[in-house]
Enzyme design. Structure first.
Site, mmCIF file in Angstrom:
data_model
loop_
_atom_site.group_PDB
_atom_site.id
_atom_site.type_symbol
_atom_site.label_atom_id
_atom_site.label_comp_id
_atom_site.label_asym_id
_atom_site.label_seq_id
_atom_site.Cartn_x
_atom_site.Cartn_y
_atom_site.Cartn_z
ATOM 1 N N GLU A 1 -9.833 5.734 2.993
ATOM 2 C CA GLU A 1 -10.624 4.589 3.556
ATOM 3 C C GLU A 1 -9.732 3.567 3.822
ATOM 4 O OE1 GLU A 1 -10.033 5.029 0.395
ATOM 5 O OE2 GLU A 1 -9.398 3.114 -0.304
ATOM 6 N N LYS B 1 0.970 -1.364 0.016
ATOM 7 C CA LYS B 1 0.167 0.081 0.139
ATOM 8 C C LYS B 1 0.883 1.318 -0.137
ATOM 9 C CE LYS B 1 -4.130 -2.109 0.329
ATOM 10 N NZ LYS B 1 -5.132 -1.887 -0.652
ATOM 11 N N SER C 1 1.691 -9.447 -0.811
ATOM 12 C CA SER C 1 1.345 -8.241 -0.727
ATOM 13 C C SER C 1 1.622 -7.483 0.697
ATOM 14 C CB SER C 1 -0.119 -8.025 -1.189
ATOM 15 O OG SER C 1 -0.993 -8.673 -0.327
HETATM 16 C C1 LIG Z 1 -1.646 -6.986 2.768
HETATM 17 C C2 LIG Z 1 -2.814 -6.810 1.451
HETATM 18 N N1 LIG Z 1 -3.071 -7.471 0.421
HETATM 19 C C3 LIG Z 1 -3.834 -7.168 -0.495
HETATM 20 C C4 LIG Z 1 -5.017 -6.047 -0.213
HETATM 21 C C5 LIG Z 1 -5.957 -6.109 -1.114
HETATM 22 O O1 LIG Z 1 -6.002 -4.725 -1.665
HETATM 23 P P1 LIG Z 1 -5.654 -4.804 -3.231
HETATM 24 O O2 LIG Z 1 -6.578 -5.773 -3.923
HETATM 25 O O3 LIG Z 1 -6.004 -3.512 -3.755
HETATM 26 O O4 LIG Z 1 -4.348 -5.040 -3.303
HETATM 27 C C6 LIG Z 1 -4.963 -5.439 1.254
HETATM 28 C C7 LIG Z 1 -5.929 -4.269 1.458
HETATM 29 O O5 LIG Z 1 -6.068 -3.934 2.540
HETATM 30 C C8 LIG Z 1 -3.627 -5.682 2.070
HETATM 31 O O6 LIG Z 1 -3.533 -5.053 3.327
#
Ligand SMILES: Cc1ncc(COP(=O)(O)O)c(C=O)c1O
Lengths: 403, 289
Positions: free
Chosen positions: A113, A91, A379
């Site tokens: 948000e 993020k 992620s």
């Molecule tokens: C670690 C992590 N991965 C994935 C996501 C999902 O978001 P996005 O689909 O935009 O990558 C989030 C959202 O809070 C997150 O904190």
């Protein structure tokens, strides 16, 4: 292919995307779109973004070969380590980029948000770094399941507003953020946390995450001598997935697989399968796949992971789905938690529960394609999820107070 | 304004325009959520507003993601959804209302419910049920081609929003696409006072008049900015063609039912009377719209 998929820009992705916003916000959206268009090609902007990404976030992030997990799974699993970024997830990439744009626009207040709290933490972090005011809207349900991140945001100086309307989760937090924006648009930038919302957000947020895929593509070639067979990422709104997919869009031999949260299971009514089970409609300023009933009311999504608990999806994913360039598969809470534990025990890496959905997708694909090279977007890290996982696996001591 | 009202509008299809002109361009429009607190009470509430002398009605369709609504209306529409509201009730309510009164009934709806129903199918059923037109908070003219076609086919008003931040080019688009009136909004920021809001709304109403004149149009402008007293109504109709009251009516209906609504309605109507008493509540702060 004549048009490179990588060159595709908003506002439209096939019939998806667009700008469906109330008139009071149109001037701000137009202003933002123009500002971003300049930033995109401005060398000073790009240099500053690159510097922050390197010196503050810690880019490039590592590509780690998950050797023991690979052995068990029967495929070669490479982890793109966004969990090692400052603040603990992908993020931060987007937040730093948008904070720079906001600064150029002369805005002094950031609102956002958040679902899991990772985007809120990243926004609060950027606000501290840039000396801006920060208000984060978070569904009341999420403030309860991510209490640690609420405290982190407050430590960073942000105000966290629990949203009590609607389903009290991410989608309602976005509604509340948009209402704040309508009222305070002169001073305030709405820092959308995923590749959703009206143009320019889907394109801009994707661009700020593009380094994930560019690095991963180079690192994979350097490590294995070629492209991977598949790239896998979890999809909430879809920002980490768009970030890692983008560099591979014009490599047709690479399968791109988005994992949507199936909650209690794809066969149940409690899930967050926007693409697989939704229908095209409007939500949060965009046309996209969303969970809705026959009257066009948005349905509540369900997932153990707050960050994937969203009934819509970014418009570029909707388009990539329709043209067949990317595939979207369900992963249930139970499968994700199994993968969470498998990665933790095999590699000593505790993933975010969101990211565990991508790991689960890789473990499943390994069975279909033994020996394949699979790049997984890790992620985020799982510190924020220790309490949830502790409860799921029944590992919390009796009477332990932490929520 | 008096000049405009003395001419007959070029677009005679709009019952809303005719009603606003008949009010001497001092229209009072009341907002209520469809089906709140239940279908029968909602119909009675609309009839009470008509009987009190309101010029037109704006019925809001309860929606899961009401990005433009303030807390009072959100709470009411959420309660309506929770008790099981279905879109079918909108058509039932319209039929029940239009069987008993001639007051023009506009419907304020976020766009996804209409899209899901099918734009032309919605317009056809809506017109058949006696509806006058739609107010579309999250559909701006550039996305409205399909709706404008359907509205034309079924002779319906299409009311778009204008905001203080709208550029002249955007205002022109809104003026050209709208029929019925232009919904002039001005939001109260967290620090905005009633006086600031009125200033912004007045400036916007004036800009619309100038732009409309340049385009050769007679555009009516109704203002909705947290109006809750006869004094507010009077202020607004002195510079615009109509005042829209929402949250105050919804709160009265929720707290005291149709009798309380009727009492508030009677007091608000006083604000439309030329030169009448401003009422004792003039110092009261407005509720957010
Ligand atoms: C670690 C992590 N991965 C994935 C996501 C999902 O978001 P996005 O689909 O935009 O990558 C989030 C959202 O809070 C997150 O904190």
């Amino acid at each position: 292919m004549i048009e490179q998929l990588r060159d595709h820009h908003g506002p439209w992705y096939g019939g998806y995307g667009g700008v469906f916003m109330p008139e009071p916000l149109m001037a701000a959206i137009d202003e933002l779109a123009q500002a971003y268009e300049q930033c995109r090609t401005d060398e000073a902007f790009q240099a500053e973004f690159a510097r922050l990404s390197r010196d503050y976030t810690g880019r490039p992030s590592l590509l780690t070969e998950a050797t023991r997990l690979s052995e068990r799974a029967g495929a070669r699993i490479l982890l793109k380590r966004e969990d090692l970024n400052h603040t603990g997830s992908h993020k931060i990439n987007n937040v730093l980029g948008q904070a720079l744009v906001a600064q150029r626009l002369g805005k002094t207040r950031l609102i956002a948000e958040t679902g899991a709290g990772q985007h809120g933490v990243a926004t609060a972090t950027a606000a501290a770094l840039f000396g801006m005011e920060c208000v984060v809207y978070m569904g009341e349900v999420d403030t309860e399941r991510q209490a640690l991140n609420v405290a982190r945001m407050r430590l960073l100086g942000a105000e966290v507003v629990p949203v009590k309307s609607g389903s009290r989760t991410l989608k309602d937090a976005i509604n509340e953020g948009l209402r704040d924006w309508v009222a305070n648009v002169d001073t305030t930038h709405y820092l959308m946390g995923t590749v959703a919302g009206p143009h320019p957000f889907p394109e801009m947020v994707r661009d700020f995450h593009r380094a994930i895929g560019e690095e991963a593509r180079e690192q994979t070639i350097a490590m294995t001598g070629g492209l991977p067979h598949a790239v896998l990422a979890c999809v909430g709104g879809g920002s980490n997935a768009m970030g890692i997919f983008h560099a591979f869009l014009d490599d047709p031999e690479v399968r791109l697989i988005g994992l949507e949260a199936a909650g209690d299971g794809a066969e149940t009514e409690r899930h967050a399968l926007s693409i697989e089970r939704g229908a095209p409609g409007l939500l949060h300023g965009m046309r996209t796949y969303l969970l809705q009933d026959e009257d066009g009311q948005t349905l509540e999504s369900h997932s153990i992971s707050a960050g994937l608990d969203y009934p819509g999806v970014g418009p570029e994913h909707a388009w990539l789905h329709d043209i067949g360039r990317a595939e979207y598969q369900p992963v249930s809470d139970a499968e994700a938690m199994d993968a969470f534990l498998a990665l933790t025990r095999a590699e000593g890496i505790i993933p975010a529960i969101e990211s565990a959905h991508a790991v689960a997708g890789a473990l499943r694909l390994a069975k279909e394609q033994p020996g394949a090279t699979l790049v997984v977007s890790l992620s985020g890290r799982g510190d924020k999820d220790v309490a949830t996982a502790g409860r799921w696996f029944d590992m919390l001591d009796e009477g332990a107070q932490q929520t | 304004m008096s000049e405009a009202s003395s001419r007959t509008g070029s677009r005679t299809g709009s019952r809303t325009e005719a009603a606003i002109r008949a009010s001497g361009d001092r229209a009072l429009i009341g907002y209520l959520p469809v089906g709140y607190p239940d279908l029968d009470t909602c119909v009675e509430a609309v009839l009470a507003l008509a009987d009190a002398g309101f010029t037109a009605i704006e019925l809001g369709v309860p929606y899961s993601d009401p990005g433009m609504d303030g807390p009072v209306i959100q709470a009411a529409t959420q309660a309506t959804l929770e008790r099981g509201f279905r879109l079918e009730e909108l058509f039932l309510a319209l039929e029940a209302i239009t069987a008993r009164t001639d007051i023009p009934v506009l419907v304020m709806t976020y766009w996804n419910p209409v899209l899901r129903h099918g734009v032309d199918r919605f317009a056809e059923r809506f017109a058949a049920a006696g509806g006058a037109g739609l107010i579309t908070p999250d559909l701006t003219p550039e996305n409205a081609a399909e709706w404008l076609d359907a509205a034309e086919r079924h002779d319906l008003d299409r009311v778009f929003l204008a905001a203080p931040s709208s550029s002249d080019a955007r205002l022109d688009g809104v003026i050209e696409a709208s029929r019925g009136f232009v919904y002039t909004v001005s939001t109260m920021g967290t620090t905005g006072t009633r006086a600031d809001v009125d200033l912004a709304a007045r400036a916007l109403a004036d800009r619309i008049e100038v732009r409309a004149e340049a385009l050769g149009r007679e555009t009516l402008r109704c203002v909705g900015v947290g109006i809750s007293t006869a004094a507010h109504v009077r202020q607004v109709v002195d510079y615009a063609d109509g005042a829209i009251v929402g949250s105050a009516l919804v709160r009265a209906l929720g707290d005291g039912g149709v009798p309380a609504l009727r009492e508030l309605a009677d007091s608000l109507v006083v604000g439309t009377l030329d030169g009448g008493p401003a009422g004792p509540a003039s110092a009261q702060k407005g509720a957010s719209a």
